[in-house]
Design a protein around this motif. Structure first.
Motif, short mmCIF file in Angstrom:
data_model
loop_
_atom_site.label_atom_id
_atom_site.label_comp_id
_atom_site.label_asym_id
_atom_site.label_seq_id
_atom_site.Cartn_x
_atom_site.Cartn_y
_atom_site.Cartn_z
N ALA A 41 43.72 -35.30 133.81
CA ALA A 41 44.38 -34.83 132.59
C ALA A 41 43.87 -33.44 132.30
O ALA A 41 42.72 -33.10 132.61
CB ALA A 41 44.08 -35.76 131.41
N VAL A 43 43.22 -31.22 129.07
CA VAL A 43 43.05 -31.47 127.64
C VAL A 43 42.67 -30.18 126.93
O VAL A 43 41.84 -29.41 127.42
CB VAL A 43 41.95 -32.54 127.41
N CYS A 52 41.17 -32.78 119.78
CA CYS A 52 41.63 -32.55 121.14
C CYS A 52 43.05 -33.07 121.29
O CYS A 52 43.52 -33.87 120.48
CB CYS A 52 40.71 -33.21 122.17
N GLU A 53 43.70 -32.56 122.32
CA GLU A 53 45.08 -32.96 122.61
C GLU A 53 45.28 -32.94 124.12
O GLU A 53 44.92 -31.97 124.79
CB GLU A 53 46.04 -31.96 121.96
N VAL A 54 45.84 -34.02 124.64
CA VAL A 54 46.16 -34.05 126.07
C VAL A 54 47.40 -33.20 126.27
O VAL A 54 48.45 -33.45 125.67
CB VAL A 54 46.40 -35.49 126.57
N TYR A 57 49.25 -34.50 132.33
CA TYR A 57 48.65 -35.41 133.30
C TYR A 57 49.03 -34.91 134.68
O TYR A 57 50.09 -34.33 134.88
CB TYR A 57 49.15 -36.84 133.11
N THR A 67 51.52 -31.45 137.94
CA THR A 67 51.28 -31.86 136.56
C THR A 67 52.59 -32.04 135.82
O THR A 67 53.61 -31.42 136.16
CB THR A 67 50.43 -30.80 135.80
N VAL A 70 52.77 -33.26 128.54
CA VAL A 70 52.99 -34.40 127.66
C VAL A 70 54.11 -34.13 126.66
O VAL A 70 54.97 -34.98 126.44
CB VAL A 70 51.68 -34.76 126.92
N THR A 99 40.45 -25.23 127.37
CA THR A 99 41.04 -26.24 128.25
C THR A 99 39.95 -26.92 129.06
O THR A 99 38.94 -26.32 129.41
CB THR A 99 42.07 -25.61 129.21
N MET A 118 34.51 -34.57 127.44
CA MET A 118 35.69 -35.20 126.87
C MET A 118 35.34 -36.46 126.09
O MET A 118 36.04 -36.84 125.17
CB MET A 118 36.71 -35.54 127.96
N ALA A 122 37.01 -37.02 122.60
CA ALA A 122 37.83 -38.18 122.25
C ALA A 122 37.29 -38.87 121.02
O ALA A 122 38.05 -39.30 120.15
CB ALA A 122 37.87 -39.15 123.43
#
Length: 127
Positions: A41, A43, A52-54, A57, A67, A70, A99, A118, A122
């Motif tokens: 991922a 992020v 944080c934000e994904v 993927y 990739t 999202v 990033t 991460m 998270a």
């Protein structure tokens, strides 16, 4: 007692075919696992571990990384997961975004440190 022919097994004529089928299934499962791409991922860290934000993927193959974003499903193809990370870093226009490359197989953050920042991100995102 009747002797068994070459094509028969003690458990019946189907068991030799069943054994071959089971062996083949084990072989293709092993082959698929060995050739599977690594999942990662990308992020965005917002602020100093504030949130944080994904962003995307990805799948890392031996010769490339692919990739999917999202938010809009945008697809990219890069030389490697690290090149994909650099691309998404350029997408991150805001000064308060960093990033991160997160390997989802647990092999590390991708920054060479062996630590996973991460996990902290998270946890802070859930607060």
């Amino acid at each position: 007692m009747i002797p068994l022919s070459e094509n028969q097994h003690a458990d019946g004529p189907e068991s030799a075919a069943d054994a071959r089928a089971a062996d083949f299934l084990r072989r293709i499962r092993r082959e698929a696992r060995e050739q599977a791409p690594r999942v990662f991922a990308i992020v965005y860290e917002i602020g100093d571990r504030e949130d944080c934000e994904v962003a995307a993927y990805g799948l890392a193959f031996p010769d490339r990384a692919e990739t999917t974003a999202v938010d809009d499903g945008h697809h990219t193809r890069s030389e490697s997961a690290e090149h994909a990370l650099a691309l998404y870093a350029r997408f991150a226009a805001a000064e308060n975004l960093r990033t991160h490359l997160l390997w989802l197989d647990g092999s590390g953050s991708g920054h060479g440190s062996g630590e996973c920042v991460m996990c902290d991100l998270a946890a802070s995102a859930r607060r």
